[in-house]
Design an enzyme around this catalytic site. Structure first.
Site, PDB file in Angstrom:
ATOM      1  N   GLU A   1      60.584  63.489  16.748  1.00 44.71           N
ATOM      2  CA  GLU A   1      61.022  64.666  17.304  1.00 44.71           C
ATOM      3  C   GLU A   1      61.561  65.627  16.382  1.00 44.71           C
ATOM      4  O   GLU A   1      61.157  66.891  16.430  1.00 44.71           O
ATOM      5  CB  GLU A   1      62.104  64.373  18.700  1.00 44.71           C
ATOM      6  CG  GLU A   1      61.361  63.830  19.954  1.00 44.71           C
ATOM      7  CD  GLU A   1      60.131  64.633  20.405  1.00 44.71           C
ATOM      8  OE1 GLU A   1      59.805  65.841  20.013  1.00 44.71           O
ATOM      9  OE2 GLU A   1      59.437  63.997  20.954  1.00 44.71           O
TER      10      GLU A   1
ATOM     11  N   ASP B   1      46.535  68.188  11.193  1.00 43.79           N
ATOM     12  CA  ASP B   1      47.902  68.262  11.390  1.00 43.79           C
ATOM     13  C   ASP B   1      48.434  69.221   9.673  1.00 43.79           C
ATOM     14  O   ASP B   1      49.583  69.457   9.920  1.00 43.79           O
ATOM     15  CB  ASP B   1      48.817  67.067  11.198  1.00 43.79           C
ATOM     16  CG  ASP B   1      48.406  66.099   9.761  1.00 43.79           C
ATOM     17  OD1 ASP B   1      47.346  66.870   9.268  1.00 43.79           O
ATOM     18  OD2 ASP B   1      48.926  65.244   9.653  1.00 43.79           O
TER      19      ASP B   1
ATOM     20  N   ASP C   1      58.425  51.800  17.323  1.00 41.41           N
ATOM     21  CA  ASP C   1      59.256  51.847  16.287  1.00 41.41           C
ATOM     22  C   ASP C   1      59.077  50.668  14.968  1.00 41.41           C
ATOM     23  O   ASP C   1      59.354  51.016  13.966  1.00 41.41           O
ATOM     24  CB  ASP C   1      60.711  51.897  16.749  1.00 41.41           C
ATOM     25  CG  ASP C   1      60.939  53.000  17.415  1.00 41.41           C
ATOM     26  OD1 ASP C   1      60.177  53.932  17.712  1.00 41.41           O
ATOM     27  OD2 ASP C   1      62.235  53.306  17.964  1.00 41.41           O
TER      28      ASP C   1
END
Length: 420
Positions: A229, A251, A295
């Site tokens: 984030e 991107d 993760d």
């Protein structure tokens, strides 16, 4: 208001009081949809985003080698813990764990596999994070702002305002604001892209279950949600370009392979994943922090992503004021008349640190490493020296925050380091 930003979509099993997730969700992010909603609310936002991108591209053009001086930027952080019960009121330990994860990830020290990709595609972004040691009014702080609320779940920006049961933003030009709370509607967290003239909502919101390590819900219990984030807060887009499966999105980073869509979960360690846009090895970069993988396989920001981050802190960058914030004063290197050219690295570290500096005049020097409660865990003394280059071994110590104090005569400076 927005509908979602970093949503987690699967079936949930909840208890009535805490809405605890027992079955971990898949990541699902609606960043671009959120951006479109913000544009609808503010007609000037589109032009601001375009100017931000133009400034970014110009900085990259003018600095093809990136931040060649390797000057580490320290970002002061305030974590607003907004809680309706004791479960949501996460511990100081979890907050510090998340800061340690950010420092690890943004320093390029995450040890997860890069699969078939070269390790040169894992960059040290030259950013570090510290919990602020002062409030906007100058009062002493530990960087954690706790607010009790009667709101059982937040589904929008109400968490960012005390008037709606949340916590007010601290000056975004001096602090990176992180709100941790119980997000309803299946949300894991959300962020806001930077533009010149930061808004009163700039920052990130993270579900308390995915913040830090201890007690966080697997497979999002290694700090990756917040790393992802904050990447958006530093002008990074999703690695596949949010184009569905057409292979036309971008991107705006040439060193991230074209990718058909987001990746979920984790393959076997070191495995290669391919898709219609990158069908041959090394395949898609599923371990990139701006993908949706678990993760356990998040590993890297690329050199091009680093350049976009660094551009945010340039003369024309939206975060240029954050770069010079003094909200962590006293924990960084503040050189004195007697002690100069100080370097303490790597930071974060897995145990070994190098300490180098110069003295204006030959003198005795004492270097002490202490833990958070003030106990000295390492100490070394040098007699009648004018330059110091020593290596300290902290591998026997537990992960966490430590302070390196250098003292020569009446002159003292202190540096905060992270051990993981």
């Amino acid at each position: 208001m927005f509908s979602l930003l970093f949503a987690c979509v699967v079936s949930y099993a909840q208890d009535a009081e805490n809405s605890n997730v027992e079955t971990a969700p898949l990541r699902k992010c609606g960043t671009m949809e959120y951006m479109e909603q913000l544009k609808a609310q503010d007609p000037s936002l589109d032009a601001k985003l375009q100017q931000m991108e133009a400034n970014t591209q110009q900085w990259i053009k003018d600095n093809p080698d990136g931040n060649t001086e390797k000057v580490v930027i320290t970002i002061p952080v305030v974590v607003h813990v907004v809680y309706a019960n004791t479960t949501q009121n996460i511990s100081d330990t979890r907050v510090q764990e998340q800061i340690t994860a950010l420092n690890r990830d943004y320093a390029g020290l995450n040890t997860h596999s890069m699969g078939a990709f070269a390790t040169t595609l894992k960059s040290n972004t030259e950013l570090q994070f510290c919990l602020a040691n002062k409030t906007p009014t100058g009062a002493v702080s530990n960087g954690i702002d706790r607010k009790s609320t009667t709101v059982s779940q937040f589904t929008n920006d109400n968490v960012k305002h005390a008037s709606t049961g949340g916590a007010d933003q601290w000056d975004p030009n001096k602090y990176m604001n992180i709100w941790v709370c119980n997000l309803g509607g299946g949300l894991c967290g959300y962020a806001e892209f930077p533009v010149t003239g930061l808004s009163s909502t700039y920052g990130v919101v993270i579900h308390y279950q995915y913040f830090g390590f201890t007690g966080a819900v697997s497979p999002y219990n290694q700090g990756g949600t917040t790393t992802h984030e904050i990447g958006h807060c530093f002008n990074l887009y999703h690695i596949w370009g949010d184009d569905g499966t057409s292979c036309t999105g971008t991107d705006v980073c040439n060193d991230t392979p074209n990718q058909a869509g987001e990746n979920y979960t984790c393959p076997a360690v070191g495995a290669t994943r391919t898709d219609a846009c990158s069908a041959a090895s090394p395949g898609v970069m599923y371990m990139n922090f701006m993908d949706y993988s678990d993760d356990a396989c998040y590993a890297n920001f690329t050199p091009n992503q680093k350049s976009r981050i660094q551009a945010c802190f340039s003369t024309n960058g939206a975060l240029k004021n954050l770069k010079t914030s003094d909200a962590c004063s006293g924990v960084g290197i503040a050189e004195t008349e007697a002690i100069s050219d100080v370097s303490i690295y790597p930071n974060p570290t897995q145990g070994i640190i190098n300490v180098t500096f110069q003295l204006a005049n030959a003198d005795d020097v004492e270097i002490t490493v202490s833990n958070l409660v003030g106990d000295a865990v390492s100490k070394i003394t040098k007699k009648n020296v004018s330059a110091v280059n020593v290596q300290l071994d902290l591998t026997s110590q537990s992960a966490g925050i430590y302070y390196v104090k250098i003292q020569s005569g009446a002159q003292t400076l202190t540096k905060k380091i992270s051990l993981f």
